[in-house]
Motif scaffolding. Sequence first.
Motif, PDB file in Angstrom:
ATOM      1  N   LEU A  71      41.465   3.229   0.449  1.00 17.61           N
ATOM      2  CA  LEU A  71      40.782   2.648   1.607  1.00 17.61           C
ATOM      3  C   LEU A  71      40.811   3.598   2.803  1.00 17.61           C
ATOM      4  CD1 LEU A  71      39.444   0.196   2.997  1.00 17.61           C
ATOM      5  CD2 LEU A  71      41.745  -0.580   3.598  1.00 17.61           C
ATOM      6  N   ILE A  72      41.978   4.180   3.096  1.00 12.05           N
ATOM      7  CA  ILE A  72      42.106   5.059   4.262  1.00 12.05           C
ATOM      8  C   ILE A  72      41.279   6.324   4.084  1.00 12.05           C
ATOM      9  CG2 ILE A  72      43.739   6.504   5.535  1.00 12.05           C
ATOM     10  CD1 ILE A  72      45.841   4.313   5.086  1.00 12.05           C
ATOM     11  N   SER A  73      41.337   6.927   2.905  1.00  8.22           N
ATOM     12  CA  SER A  73      40.579   8.166   2.683  1.00  8.22           C
ATOM     13  C   SER A  73      39.074   7.908   2.729  1.00  8.22           C
ATOM     14  CB  SER A  73      40.967   8.784   1.339  1.00  8.22           C
ATOM     15  OG  SER A  73      40.728   7.877   0.277  1.00  8.22           O
ATOM     16  N   THR A  74      38.631   6.785   2.138  1.00  7.79           N
ATOM     17  CA  THR A  74      37.194   6.477   2.171  1.00  7.79           C
ATOM     18  C   THR A  74      36.732   6.193   3.589  1.00  7.79           C
ATOM     19  OG1 THR A  74      37.399   5.514  -0.045  1.00  7.79           O
ATOM     20  CG2 THR A  74      35.408   5.019   1.188  1.00  7.79           C
ATOM     21  N   THR A  75      37.522   5.411   4.331  1.00  6.81           N
ATOM     22  CA  THR A  75      37.170   5.120   5.726  1.00  6.81           C
ATOM     23  C   THR A  75      37.105   6.396   6.553  1.00  6.81           C
ATOM     24  OG1 THR A  75      38.283   2.981   5.521  1.00  6.81           O
ATOM     25  CG2 THR A  75      37.793   3.749   7.738  1.00  6.81           C
ATOM     26  N   MET A  76      38.039   7.310   6.319  1.00  9.93           N
ATOM     27  CA  MET A  76      38.045   8.573   7.057  1.00  9.93           C
ATOM     28  C   MET A  76      36.775   9.377   6.766  1.00  9.93           C
ATOM     29  SD  MET A  76      40.738  11.733   6.759  1.00  9.93           S
ATOM     30  CE  MET A  76      40.133  12.084   5.102  1.00  9.93           C
ATOM     31  N   LEU A  77      36.376   9.453   5.509  1.00 12.89           N
ATOM     32  CA  LEU A  77      35.167  10.204   5.167  1.00 12.89           C
ATOM     33  C   LEU A  77      33.923   9.559   5.769  1.00 12.89           C
ATOM     34  CD1 LEU A  77      35.904  11.046   1.413  1.00 12.89           C
ATOM     35  CD2 LEU A  77      36.047  12.576   3.383  1.00 12.89           C
ATOM     36  N   ILE A  78      33.898   8.227   5.802  1.00 16.54           N
ATOM     37  CA  ILE A  78      32.754   7.521   6.385  1.00 16.54           C
ATOM     38  C   ILE A  78      32.651   7.831   7.874  1.00 16.54           C
ATOM     39  CG2 ILE A  78      31.847   5.241   6.949  1.00 16.54           C
ATOM     40  CD1 ILE A  78      33.043   4.279   4.274  1.00 16.54           C
TER      41      ILE A  78
END
Length: 614
Positions: free
Chosen positions: A124-131
Amino acid sequence: WSKKLVEPIQAFNIPNLQTPKCTITSTPRLRASKGSSSFFPSSSSPNNSNNNNFNQAKNETLSLLSTDNTAVRTISAEEASLFLNQTMKSAPAKTQISKGTTNVDKQKMLKGAGIPSYKTLLVLISTTMLIWLSEPLLSLVDTTTVGRFAEDTVLQLASLGPATMLMDNAIYSTYFLSIATTNQIAKGLASKDYSKLRSFSSQVLGLAAILGAMVTLSIFTLGQPLLHFTAGSSDSPTLIRWALQYCQIRGVVTPLAIVNMVAQSLCLATLDTRTPAYAVVAASIVNIIGDFALVPSLGMVGAALATAAATATSSVVLLRRVSSIRSEWESLSTSSGNAPCISQVIDGVPTIVPQRNNSTTTKTKVSDSSPKPSPLFSIPSSSSLWEMLLLGGPIFGCIVGKIICYSGMTMRAAKFGVTSMASHNILLRLFFFLTVLGDSVGNATQIFLPGVWFQQQRQRRKNEDSSSFQPVRDLLRRIGIVGMCAGVFSKVTMGQLVEKYGSVGGVTPSITALLNTAQSWGGWALFIYPFLMMMEQSLVATHDLMYLIKSYLITMVIHFGCLRWITNSFADVWRTIFLFQVIRAVQFSIRMLQKIIFESNSDSKQRGGVSATI
């Protein structure tokens, strides 16, 4: 009664068993079909209920289910109450972990309490960061294409500065709506109030569209004077004309941009990371193709058109998914209504299935309580709008406080000359680029904590054991460990980027020297930032908003005092940025410790006193 019977029935550990239903008749006794009161142990009198063996009750229940598919028996409310007390004492607490519990069982218990695994948090954190990193990266693409292909490159690049700053600040000022959306959706999912979720999602999307229209109107009416103020000494008629055209084109789709922000938060709150990622990929492709196709002939106007098309593309992807989520909530709210249930033995397994309204197993007529259809966008009612303002208003105040504090640091850095100002702008860009990781940690806290906190508060109201605070501690511990790793990564990356920027960025040796003197303070500020955002979003998740506002007022006084009295060089400016993070982190962490430790001890003492009295 059906709510109070959930945990005793689950204590039987019967497979495929759902929530039982009881029916109140006109007499002060409970009449229930099989699947509800048939789970009570047979007892000749209420006085013998305490002598019933828990396993015997389970065997009698299974025996009754397997031999008679239409068994109905009536019990007194007193007998039901005694049975509830007995089974509640016999059944183990869901979230209590004994010393002999295996790791697998512990993971299941934590998952049942709403606590995510480390893998879920990292994804969740890595995907949110990329978004969230897509926005500055796309802005970089716009700047690069304008600088390479547009005519009057210097003037158009200079126009992009105030234009993008005005648009970014206008959209960021509505970010409080995104945080409020995440909080309310997470809370609604925890309580499984799907009708309220559908209503809230429709109203918050409508409010986002209204705020976007207000921003658009402000850009078209006040855009020119705002751009004059933003441009400062670089003001010129041609520059303002280019910048205003850019802002007006993007202003047309600003309602879609704010709606996208809310829809993205809604998807992330439901742990749907794929849809926002697909939306970002689609928008990026449209933006890049549009830049290379339109900028050579239209300049920065072409860049604005490409960005507007990318925003519209992202809206299509996100709103399709939001509509699908709302349809799922509609079906869940219909299936989880007040329809009675009857138990049947299917393949030797007791199973609860919905009972039709014309069934003869109950005397109470059940009305069809289907939820009213709600549109994708709706205007909030006065009560809903007030509720959103109570949550979003303080968050908006905190956002404004951050903007003021960081602006004060920039103004202080400008006092030390042009070289210090240039160094500050470089370091500040790197700093905000890396804070996206800490913001993602805070977003994860906002997604998971409201549900766990809601369950804890519900258990406190029922005067259950104070160990219900344990899931909150476990969740914050897990997010804190991930946040600490994120802080270490941000600090190390900051040092590497400053070193690489000094060698390949084409800056003068004087700027490089200033960057090296201040980058350590910036690195330590980034190290604290994920923990700070976890604590800040914890206060938002628990609706401790007045404390948040008071702490920001105190922080602003201390912050500007430090800028005024102990900031005497460029490095001191970044030391003040570090102190700005520390002051907030200390205040927020002390408050959360009071909430999850001292209140828990107070509840334990209070329950102990009541038990002694009884």
